[in-house]
Structure formats: C-alpha cells, structure tokens
Design a protein around this motif. Structure first.
Motif, short mmCIF file in Angstrom:
data_model
loop_
_atom_site.label_atom_id
_atom_site.label_comp_id
_atom_site.label_asym_id
_atom_site.label_seq_id
_atom_site.Cartn_x
_atom_site.Cartn_y
_atom_site.Cartn_z
N THR A 33 10.02 1.83 1.75
CA THR A 33 8.65 2.03 1.25
C THR A 33 7.65 1.75 2.37
N ARG A 34 6.49 2.37 2.25
CA ARG A 34 5.36 2.11 3.13
C ARG A 34 4.14 1.82 2.26
N THR A 35 3.20 1.10 2.81
CA THR A 35 2.04 0.66 2.05
C THR A 35 0.81 1.52 2.35
N ALA A 42 2.58 0.15 -2.53
CA ALA A 42 3.77 0.57 -1.79
C ALA A 42 4.32 1.86 -2.40
N VAL A 45 9.16 6.54 0.95
CA VAL A 45 8.81 7.43 2.05
C VAL A 45 9.19 8.89 1.81
N PRO A 262 5.53 5.51 12.71
CA PRO A 262 4.98 4.39 11.94
C PRO A 262 3.71 4.71 11.16
N THR A 265 3.29 7.70 5.87
CA THR A 265 3.48 6.94 4.64
C THR A 265 4.53 7.59 3.74
N CYS A 266 4.46 8.90 3.59
CA CYS A 266 5.38 9.61 2.71
C CYS A 266 5.49 11.06 3.14
#
Length: 302
Positions: A33-35, A42, A45, A262, A265-266
């Motif tokens: 997951t990414r925030t 969260a 991805v 990096p 996010t998705c």
C-alpha cells in the motif's frame, strides 16, 4: 445482449461461487500500500481501470465475468476502481456489481467530471454518484483538464461538504504534461492521474518529482504503454532478473517497474478478465526493483 434482472442475478450468483472458490484456493501475500499524502489514506498499489472493459451494458455474461474481476481485486487486497462518464456504461456497471457484491465500503471508487460549465458538471457528477450507488466518492477527478478552473471550485465545495474525500486532475498524453504541471504547481489538489510506462518515462522528468514535492498522490494510466509494448515483449523470454522481483509474466514486470517509482501511489491497468486481474494484482506484492535494476530494465525494454 439484454437480460432480465432474474437472469442477471442467476448468472451473478454462479460467478460469485466461482470467484469465492478461487479465492479460497489462493492465499498469498497481501498487496503493498501507499499513502495519499494529503489525507493519510492508504491504498493498494494495483487497482483496475474500467475504460472499455466495463462498458458492457446489460450483458449478463459479461457482467458476471466482471464480477470475477472485482472479486479478484478484493481477494488480492486491492480496492481502487477508476471510472468516468466518458466510459459508456462503465459507471453504472461498476455500481451494480459493487452493490451485488456488498463491496461499496471496501472499494476506493474514483470517477471524473468530463464536461464544460459549472451546472453541467454538477449534473454529471450527481449522475455519476447515482450510477455508482454510493453517496460519497473517494476521488473525483477533472477528466483531461476539461474546464478545470470551473470544476475545481465545485470539487473544493463538495470536499468541504463531505460529498467526496479527495479531488484531482487527469490526462493521458505527454503533450498535456506542461498543463498538468501548471495546475499541480498552482493549486492544492490531492491527486494527479497521468500516463507512465517503462517505454514512456516522460513523467519521470518533472511530474513525478513535482508530485513528491507537493504531496500529491499519483494514479498511473497506460502502464503497458500505448504502442503494443506488452504484445511486443511477450514474444521474448523473461529475463533472469524477473524471478528476483517475483515476476512470472511480462505484464507483472511492466507493472513492477511503474509501482517501484516512489512517487506512484496506484496503477490502474484495465482488464475484463479475472485471470488478468489476479496476474496484475500479484505485481503489487513481493520485492520491487531497486534503482539499479530499474535502470537495467529500462535499458532492455524501454
């Protein structure tokens, strides 16, 4: 092919049994997951885009197949579903399937406003909410920056009222990157959706670093490129390093490259096939390529 409600529910029930049986047989690592920087929410991805694939109208068999796609997404720990009024019946189909699955609360539903004028935009967004069958959407985006100044004011008001959780902008072409950059620099937005793939890395030059600097989430469309990249590489054997990052297919290699940046996010690849959704979702698990491997991947593939 038109269908009655009874026919659709019967076909849907069969699809659910198949999907749940498949899920019971597949137990693996959960998705990375990414925030979202502005909210701390969260998100996994890998999501799914609904362009073309979900534009199936009342076709019961195709809707049942798409139920399997959504079930595969949820079973893998994913939840981002991206749509638009531009995508024909996709919003309505997505809403019906989410309701049938009882999955509105776990889904992160994103759609768009794609028209000119304040009142027309409000009508279109209210229609989208009705079709998607949920009073509060996670993300409303201004599709391809159409009349973005007018719609952004509405989106800010809707966010303040709690009708949407996040607001953003989108485009899918390199020649729109300068316009995206201008909005990202001058306006407070939660997300940007843009095109990015291993064979089209233009977003790496300015937009992805800018998103990181400004605290803007990034949704990626066209992760398989727009020129037949996936078909091209599938004719070649997988490189030895693919196994090192947990990839068993070329689709997973291409998705892992994008996910490993990096700032991303998705990623929202479109599909109408449950097996492809499961394959895509696997790219959101396990090790990601480091900077050195990313350079080697781009040199070989891009």
């Amino acid at each position: 092919m038109e269908c009655t409600r009874a026919q659709f529910l019967s076909t849907l029930a069969a699809a659910l049994v198949t999907a749940r049986s498949s899920a019971a047989a597949q137990k693996g690592p959960r998705m990375i997951t990414r925030t979202i920087p502005s909210s701390g929410v969260a998100v996994p991805v890998i999501g799914v885009g609904t362009w073309r694939g979900f534009d199936v109208g009342a076709d019961a068999a195709r809707r049942a197949q798409l139920t399997g796609v959504l079930q595969a997404l949820f079973d893998a720990g994913g939840r981002v579903i991206d749509s638009s009024p531009m995508y024909g019946s996709s919003e309505e189909v997505s809403g019906d399937l989410l309701t049938a699955l009882g999955a509105h609360e776990r889904a992160f539903v994103a759609t768009k406003v794609w028209t000119e004028g304040r009142d027309a935009g409000i009508r279109q967004m209210e229609d989208s909410i009705r079709k998607l069958q949920h009073p509060r959407l996670e993300l409303m985006q201004i599709h391809n920056l159409v009349d973005w100044r007018i719609h952004l004011a509405t989106l800010r008001a809707w966010k303040k009222e709690g009708r949407i959780a996040h607001l953003g902008i989108t485009h899918y072409r390199d020649d729109a990157h300068e316009a995206l950059e201008a909005v990202m620099t001058s306006e407070a937005i939660d997300s940007v959706q843009l095109n990015y793939s291993i064979d089209n890395r233009a977003a790496e030059r300015r937009l992805l670093p800018l998103a990181a600097d400004r605290g803007i989430a990034v949704l990626v469309n066209l992760p398989f490129g727009g020129g037949g990249l996936l078909r091209k590489v599938q004719a070649q054997p997988l490189p030895g390093w693919a196994a090192e990052i947990g990839c068993r297919t070329w689709a997973q290699v291409l998705l892992k490259y994008v996910v490993s940046h990096p700032s991303v996010t998705c990623v929202i690849p479109g599909t109408s096939r449950p097996e492809h959704m499961r394959e895509n979702a696997e790219a959101g698990t396990g090790p990601l390529p480091d900077a050195d491997l990313r350079r080697r991947m781009a040199a070989v593939i891009g």
